[in-house]
Design a protein around this motif. Structure first.
Motif, PDB file in Angstrom:
ATOM      1  N   ALA A 227       0.825  -1.215   0.000  1.00  0.00           N
ATOM      2  CA  ALA A 227       0.000   0.000   0.000  1.00  0.00           C
ATOM      3  C   ALA A 227       0.855   1.260   0.000  1.00  0.00           C
ATOM      4  N   ILE A 228       2.058   1.182   0.563  1.00  0.00           N
ATOM      5  CA  ILE A 228       2.949   2.346   0.611  1.00  0.00           C
ATOM      6  C   ILE A 228       3.786   2.442  -0.647  1.00  0.00           C
ATOM      7  N   TYR A 229       4.317   1.316  -1.112  1.00  0.00           N
ATOM      8  CA  TYR A 229       5.265   1.353  -2.219  1.00  0.00           C
ATOM      9  C   TYR A 229       4.622   1.712  -3.560  1.00  0.00           C
ATOM     10  N   ILE A 230       3.422   1.219  -3.805  1.00  0.00           N
ATOM     11  CA  ILE A 230       2.814   1.455  -5.124  1.00  0.00           C
ATOM     12  C   ILE A 230       2.580   2.939  -5.389  1.00  0.00           C
ATOM     13  N   PRO A 231       1.957   3.709  -4.465  1.00  0.00           N
ATOM     14  CA  PRO A 231       1.817   5.153  -4.729  1.00  0.00           C
ATOM     15  C   PRO A 231       3.169   5.868  -4.827  1.00  0.00           C
ATOM     16  N   ILE A 232       4.132   5.487  -3.972  1.00  0.00           N
ATOM     17  CA  ILE A 232       5.458   6.115  -4.034  1.00  0.00           C
ATOM     18  C   ILE A 232       6.091   5.861  -5.398  1.00  0.00           C
ATOM     19  N   PHE A 233       5.970   4.640  -5.893  1.00  0.00           N
ATOM     20  CA  PHE A 233       6.576   4.297  -7.181  1.00  0.00           C
ATOM     21  C   PHE A 233       5.968   5.113  -8.314  1.00  0.00           C
ATOM     22  N   ILE A 234       4.649   5.218  -8.344  1.00  0.00           N
ATOM     23  CA  ILE A 234       3.982   5.929  -9.441  1.00  0.00           C
ATOM     24  C   ILE A 234       4.274   7.428  -9.368  1.00  0.00           C
ATOM     25  N   ILE A 235       4.050   8.036  -8.194  1.00  0.00           N
ATOM     26  CA  ILE A 235       4.246   9.477  -8.050  1.00  0.00           C
ATOM     27  C   ILE A 235       5.728   9.837  -8.219  1.00  0.00           C
ATOM     28  N   GLY A 236       6.598   9.055  -7.604  1.00  0.00           N
ATOM     29  CA  GLY A 236       8.019   9.348  -7.695  1.00  0.00           C
ATOM     30  C   GLY A 236       8.557   9.203  -9.096  1.00  0.00           C
ATOM     31  N   LEU A 237       8.099   8.193  -9.822  1.00  0.00           N
ATOM     32  CA  LEU A 237       8.582   7.991 -11.191  1.00  0.00           C
ATOM     33  C   LEU A 237       8.180   9.153 -12.082  1.00  0.00           C
ATOM     34  N   VAL A 238       6.916   9.562 -11.994  1.00  0.00           N
ATOM     35  CA  VAL A 238       6.442  10.670 -12.825  1.00  0.00           C
ATOM     36  C   VAL A 238       7.175  11.966 -12.483  1.00  0.00           C
ATOM     37  N   SER A 239       7.298  12.272 -11.185  1.00  0.00           N
ATOM     38  CA  SER A 239       7.904  13.547 -10.774  1.00  0.00           C
ATOM     39  C   SER A 239       9.391  13.603 -11.092  1.00  0.00           C
TER      40      SER A 239
END
Length: 310
Positions: free
Chosen positions: A20-32
């Motif tokens: 639950a923590i890693y998936i949003p971090i991965f998506i938001i961090g990759l885009v930014s």
């Protein structure tokens, strides 16, 4: 560390929380971070010392993000013993990304403090070539330290399956290793970042010119300070507590289970720095596009220098 304590409930809970923590971090961090690199390379009018440091930081963030799928897989799966070498390499890259980011943020803080509070010295000591040299030196130093230190984190398991990114060997919890991680890896850079940030903010606040660029610069300093302290302080506190467990100082099973949960959760949340750094990228881009970062610094150098000498 007490062997009679069971951490099965903690491990089961973390299997759900980590995803639950890693998936949003991965998506938001990759885009930014990909967006930040595109802006630094193709949108900003010129390279400055700060954009060089920020590019290095974005690359380190992308390295951490690249490793998150492996960490997510390792959360729910044991790896066969023939992948132990791969696991050790991935763990080494993970710690390289974390502590490379820490020292890069420290370099940014020192560079910003020098530019605003000591403008005359900065003219002689700051340059794009030196910023690039410092960034390369940080990468080289951290790679050597992490590769030599991480090698003690995992010992050969023979034909036994391994839990990658978890269950480090007792050698990884030796006092000398933890002292290096806590003092050289975090506390030392944290003192430098806080000192430079506080002095920079005070100099800008005492400045008589309260321009939009000045307010943006103050917001940038605050955001970079928060991006450093908020994710990394709990994780290093948790490492210290877990060290006390391994040293037999904390023996109660309930306390050990709580510390185990705190450690795993704090390490997961420390990866959010990949997203928080995007705040720094935003303020840097806003400053450079409005008047170029070097001009922004020059606006405050005269007033900040005179005020800092009072």
């Amino acid at each position: 560390m007490t062997n009679n304590c069971s951490f099965a409930a903690v491990d089961e809970l973390m299997k759900q929380l980590e995803l639950a923590i890693y998936i949003p971090i991965f998506i938001i961090g990759l885009v930014s971070n990909v967006g930040a690199l595109a802006v630094f390379c193709y949108v900003l009018p010129k390279w400055t010392e700060t954009t060089i440091y920020m590019t290095s930081l974005a690359l380190l963030d992308l390295l951490l993000l690249f490793l998150l799928p492996f960490k997510m897989h390792a959360t729910n799966h044991m790896w066969p013993p023939h992948l132990q070498t791969l696991c050790s390499i991935l763990e080494c890259l993970y710690f390289f990304g974390i502590y490379g980011s820490i020292y890069t943020i420290m370099s940014i803080s020192v560079d910003r403090w020098m530019a605003i509070c000591h403008p005359f010295k900065a003219k002689q000591r700051r340059s794009r070539r030196k910023a690039l040299g410092i960034s390369v030196a940080v990468w080289a130093l951290v790679s050597v330290v992490t590769s030599t230190t991480t090698s003690s984190f995992r010992q050969s398991t023979g034909h036994t399956s391994i839990h990658c990114f978890h269950s480090f060997s007792p050698r990884g919890w030796r006092p000398v290793v933890i002292v290096c991680v806590e003092v050289l890896g975090f506390l030392g850079p944290a003192v430098v970042v806080v000192f430079c940030s506080v002095r920079t903010i005070r100099a800008l606040q005492r400045s008589e010119q309260r321009s939009a660029q000045g307010r943006a610069c103050i917001r940038y300093v605050y955001s970079s300070l928060c991006a450093f302290l908020l994710p990394l302080t709990p994780s290093h506190l948790a490492i210290l507590l877990q060290f006390l467990v391994h040293q037999g100082v904390i023996e109660k099973c309930g306390s050990q289970a709580a510390i185990s949960l705190f450690l795993q959760l704090a390490l997961c949340l420390s990866n959010v720095t990949c997203c928080l750094d995007a705040l720094c990228y935003y303020f840097i881009t806003a400053e450079v596009k409005s008047s170029r970062l070097s001009s922004t610094f020059a606006i405050h150098r005269r007033t900040a220098c005179s005020s800092s000498e009072l």
